[in-house]
Design a protein around this motif. Structure first.
Motif, PDB file in Angstrom:
ATOM      1  N   LEU A  12      -6.813   7.160 -43.427  1.00 54.39           N
ATOM      2  CA  LEU A  12      -6.374   7.945 -42.279  1.00 54.39           C
ATOM      3  C   LEU A  12      -6.837   7.312 -40.967  1.00 54.39           C
ATOM      4  N   GLY A  13      -8.075   6.839 -40.927  1.00 55.20           N
ATOM      5  CA  GLY A  13      -8.597   6.197 -39.723  1.00 55.20           C
ATOM      6  C   GLY A  13      -7.855   4.920 -39.385  1.00 55.20           C
ATOM      7  N   ASN A  14      -7.524   4.115 -40.385  1.00 57.79           N
ATOM      8  CA  ASN A  14      -6.762   2.891 -40.138  1.00 57.79           C
ATOM      9  C   ASN A  14      -5.348   3.202 -39.672  1.00 57.79           C
ATOM     10  N   MET A  53      -6.041  -6.906 -32.813  1.00 63.09           N
ATOM     11  CA  MET A  53      -6.650  -5.738 -33.460  1.00 63.09           C
ATOM     12  C   MET A  53      -5.671  -5.122 -34.456  1.00 63.09           C
ATOM     13  N   GLY A  54      -4.419  -5.013 -34.044  1.00 62.53           N
ATOM     14  CA  GLY A  54      -3.403  -4.443 -34.922  1.00 62.53           C
ATOM     15  C   GLY A  54      -3.207  -5.251 -36.194  1.00 62.53           C
ATOM     16  N   PHE A  55      -3.221  -6.588 -36.074  1.00 66.00           N
ATOM     17  CA  PHE A  55      -3.066  -7.415 -37.272  1.00 66.00           C
ATOM     18  C   PHE A  55      -4.230  -7.223 -38.231  1.00 66.00           C
ATOM     19  N   ALA A  56      -5.436  -7.071 -37.706  1.00 64.77           N
ATOM     20  CA  ALA A  56      -6.593  -6.828 -38.576  1.00 64.77           C
ATOM     21  C   ALA A  56      -6.445  -5.490 -39.303  1.00 64.77           C
ATOM     22  N   ILE A  57      -5.931  -4.489 -38.617  1.00 64.77           N
ATOM     23  CA  ILE A  57      -5.735  -3.182 -39.241  1.00 64.77           C
ATOM     24  C   ILE A  57      -4.613  -3.249 -40.280  1.00 64.77           C
ATOM     25  N   VAL A  58      -3.559  -4.008 -39.978  1.00 60.26           N
ATOM     26  CA  VAL A  58      -2.481  -4.195 -40.956  1.00 60.26           C
ATOM     27  C   VAL A  58      -3.033  -4.855 -42.214  1.00 60.26           C
ATOM     28  N   LEU A  59      -3.948  -5.807 -42.057  1.00 59.72           N
ATOM     29  CA  LEU A  59      -4.571  -6.424 -43.235  1.00 59.72           C
ATOM     30  C   LEU A  59      -5.292  -5.382 -44.079  1.00 59.72           C
ATOM     31  N   ASN A  60      -5.978  -4.442 -43.420  1.00 62.13           N
ATOM     32  CA  ASN A  60      -6.634  -3.355 -44.167  1.00 62.13           C
ATOM     33  C   ASN A  60      -5.607  -2.526 -44.930  1.00 62.13           C
ATOM     34  N   LEU A  61      -4.507  -2.186 -44.265  1.00 56.89           N
ATOM     35  CA  LEU A  61      -3.507  -1.330 -44.898  1.00 56.89           C
ATOM     36  C   LEU A  61      -2.765  -2.040 -46.021  1.00 56.89           C
ATOM     37  N   PHE A  63      -3.913  -5.030 -47.760  1.00 57.90           N
ATOM     38  CA  PHE A  63      -4.725  -5.709 -48.778  1.00 57.90           C
ATOM     39  C   PHE A  63      -6.032  -4.987 -49.099  1.00 57.90           C
ATOM     40  N   GLY A  64      -6.268  -3.856 -48.466  1.00 56.99           N
ATOM     41  CA  GLY A  64      -7.485  -3.100 -48.714  1.00 56.99           C
ATOM     42  C   GLY A  64      -8.554  -3.392 -47.663  1.00 56.99           C
ATOM     43  N   ALA A  65      -9.473  -2.459 -47.556  1.00 53.24           N
ATOM     44  CA  ALA A  65     -10.530  -2.569 -46.549  1.00 53.24           C
ATOM     45  C   ALA A  65     -11.460  -3.730 -46.884  1.00 53.24           C
ATOM     46  N   HIS A  66     -11.779  -4.477 -45.871  1.00 56.81           N
ATOM     47  CA  HIS A  66     -12.724  -5.581 -46.021  1.00 56.81           C
ATOM     48  C   HIS A  66     -13.492  -5.710 -44.716  1.00 56.81           C
ATOM     49  N   SER A  67     -14.757  -6.021 -44.831  1.00 58.31           N
ATOM     50  CA  SER A  67     -15.588  -6.104 -43.623  1.00 58.31           C
ATOM     51  C   SER A  67     -15.080  -7.162 -42.654  1.00 58.31           C
ATOM     52  N   SER A  68     -14.484  -8.243 -43.153  1.00 59.28           N
ATOM     53  CA  SER A  68     -13.966  -9.263 -42.239  1.00 59.28           C
ATOM     54  C   SER A  68     -12.785  -8.732 -41.430  1.00 59.28           C
ATOM     55  N   HIS A  69     -11.970  -7.854 -42.012  1.00 63.16           N
ATOM     56  CA  HIS A  69     -10.861  -7.263 -41.257  1.00 63.16           C
ATOM     57  C   HIS A  69     -11.401  -6.409 -40.121  1.00 63.16           C
ATOM     58  N   ARG A 135      -5.660   0.575 -49.008  1.00 63.24           N
ATOM     59  CA  ARG A 135      -4.369  -0.070 -49.251  1.00 63.24           C
ATOM     60  C   ARG A 135      -3.328   1.018 -49.432  1.00 63.24           C
ATOM     61  N   SER A 136      -2.238   0.897 -48.672  1.00 64.35           N
ATOM     62  CA  SER A 136      -1.247   1.967 -48.710  1.00 64.35           C
ATOM     63  C   SER A 136       0.154   1.394 -48.592  1.00 64.35           C
ATOM     64  N   ARG A 137       1.031   1.917 -49.423  1.00 63.35           N
ATOM     65  CA  ARG A 137       2.453   1.584 -49.345  1.00 63.35           C
ATOM     66  C   ARG A 137       3.254   2.850 -49.035  1.00 63.35           C
ATOM     67  N   SER A 138       2.597   3.826 -48.434  1.00 67.54           N
ATOM     68  CA  SER A 138       3.285   5.077 -48.099  1.00 67.54           C
ATOM     69  C   SER A 138       4.324   4.811 -47.019  1.00 67.54           C
ATOM     70  N   TRP A 139       5.261   5.737 -46.880  1.00 61.37           N
ATOM     71  CA  TRP A 139       6.317   5.561 -45.884  1.00 61.37           C
ATOM     72  C   TRP A 139       5.723   5.506 -44.487  1.00 61.37           C
ATOM     73  N   PHE A 140       4.646   6.268 -44.235  1.00 65.53           N
ATOM     74  CA  PHE A 140       4.046   6.285 -42.904  1.00 65.53           C
ATOM     75  C   PHE A 140       3.386   4.941 -42.590  1.00 65.53           C
ATOM     76  N   SER A 141       2.643   4.399 -43.549  1.00 69.64           N
ATOM     77  CA  SER A 141       2.014   3.088 -43.337  1.00 69.64           C
ATOM     78  C   SER A 141       3.076   2.009 -43.156  1.00 69.64           C
ATOM     79  N   ASN A 142       4.107   2.036 -43.986  1.00 70.31           N
ATOM     80  CA  ASN A 142       5.186   1.054 -43.864  1.00 70.31           C
ATOM     81  C   ASN A 142       5.881   1.161 -42.512  1.00 70.31           C
ATOM     82  N   PHE A 143       6.131   2.388 -42.070  1.00 72.94           N
ATOM     83  CA  PHE A 143       6.767   2.617 -40.774  1.00 72.94           C
ATOM     84  C   PHE A 143       5.903   2.043 -39.652  1.00 72.94           C
TER      85      PHE A 143
END
Length: 187
Positions: A12-14, A53-61, A63-69, A135-143
């Motif tokens: 939700l935060g991402n 910043m947005g690209f780093a957050i997209v990486l979280n969404l 490929f999953g949360a990672h401290s480097s992101h 990691r999310s493939r929900s319609w909201f994350s995809n949108f």
């Protein structure tokens, strides 16, 4: 609804962070296109900070949360914040009208500072949360991801139209890059 069906706080935060970045970039782009206020070079660099910043957050969404992101998001936010602070200091003198029209009493570069500060704080909090499934493939994350990528490309095209392949004008008043391309290639 069972507890396992609820999204994690990290997800939700991402999503909210990417939504905020999409909102910031969208409003800046609308202000540029609809109201005709071309961004200065420092404004374009602040947009780059939000894009990174947005690209780093997209990486979280994706490929999953990672401290480097989170680290890249925080670092990009700090760079954008420093660029905003530089522009604030350029226009801090009494009687200086600032660059561009104010929005809700503050100029965009001041809002960029506040937005980057808030996003950095949010990313730091998300970094401290227990790793839930991000990691999310929900319609909201995809949108959000699709809208973000479209905004990045739209900003890239408008920057090329404004600046061309050379340096941008300090106080842009028209799309010099587009004029140069039309003159050079005759269209």
């Amino acid at each position: 609804m069972s507890k396992s069906n609820l999204p994690s706080l990290s997800l939700l935060g991402n999503q909210l962070s990417l939504l905020a970045i999409v909102g910031i970039l969208s409003y800046a782009f609308v202000d540029q296109i609809y109201f005709g206020e071309l961004p200065c070079p420092l404004c374009l660099m602040q947009r780059i900070g939000f894009v990174l910043m947005g690209f780093a957050i997209v990486l979280n969404l994706r490929f999953g949360a990672h401290s480097s992101h989170y680290g890249w998001a925080i670092f990009s936010g700090l760079v954008g914040m420093m660029i905003s602070l530089r522009q604030i200091f350029l226009h801090i003198a009494p009687g200086d009208p600032g660059y561009g029209s104010p929005f809700l009493g503050l100029h965009f570069y001041t809002w960029a500072f506040v937005g980057a500060l808030g996003l950095i704080g949010g990313q730091a909090i998300l970094l401290m949360l227990p790793n839930g499934e991000v990691r999310s493939r929900s319609w909201f994350s995809n949108f959000l991801v699709v809208i973000f990528i479209l905004l990045v490309f739209a900003n890239l095209i408008s920057t090329l139209a404004e600046c061309g392949l050379g340096p941008c004008a300090d106080n842009p008043v028209n799309y010099d890059g587009w004029t140069l391309l039309r003159f050079r290639f005759g269209f």
